[in-house]
Design a protein around this motif. Structure first.
Motif: not given
Length: 81
Positions: A7-29
């Motif tokens: 629910i953040g305002p800008e895309p983020v890279t999440v290292p724990e998820l394989g450096s995946r970029t997650v976008h606002p309002d995106e659902v991830v496992a």
């Protein structure tokens, strides 16, 4: 696996998820054992699907046999000489 929504305002890279970029309002496992690490960040993540329960009473349940579950044993203090 559990699921959380970013629910953040800008895309983020999440290292724990394989450096995946997650976008606002995106659902991830996310791994079940890391679910709390995400949802404690209440301004960034919100829960969507909690971890699956393991066992009849959930992951923190410990079963004891009848002998172990009995009254606590009393101990006596030792005197030091």
């Amino acid at each position: 696996m559990a699921r959380v929504r970013f629910i953040g305002p800008e895309p983020v890279t999440v290292p724990e998820l394989g450096s995946r970029t997650v976008h606002p309002d995106e659902v991830v496992a996310v791994p079940d054992d890391r679910f709390d690490g995400y949802i404690c960040q209440t301004t960034t993540w919100e829960p969507v699907e909690e971890p699956a329960l393991r066992g009849e009473h959930g992951p923190e349940t410990v079963a004891f046999s009848g002998a172990e579950a009995g009254a606590p044993k009393k101990t006596t203090a030792r005197k030091e000489s």
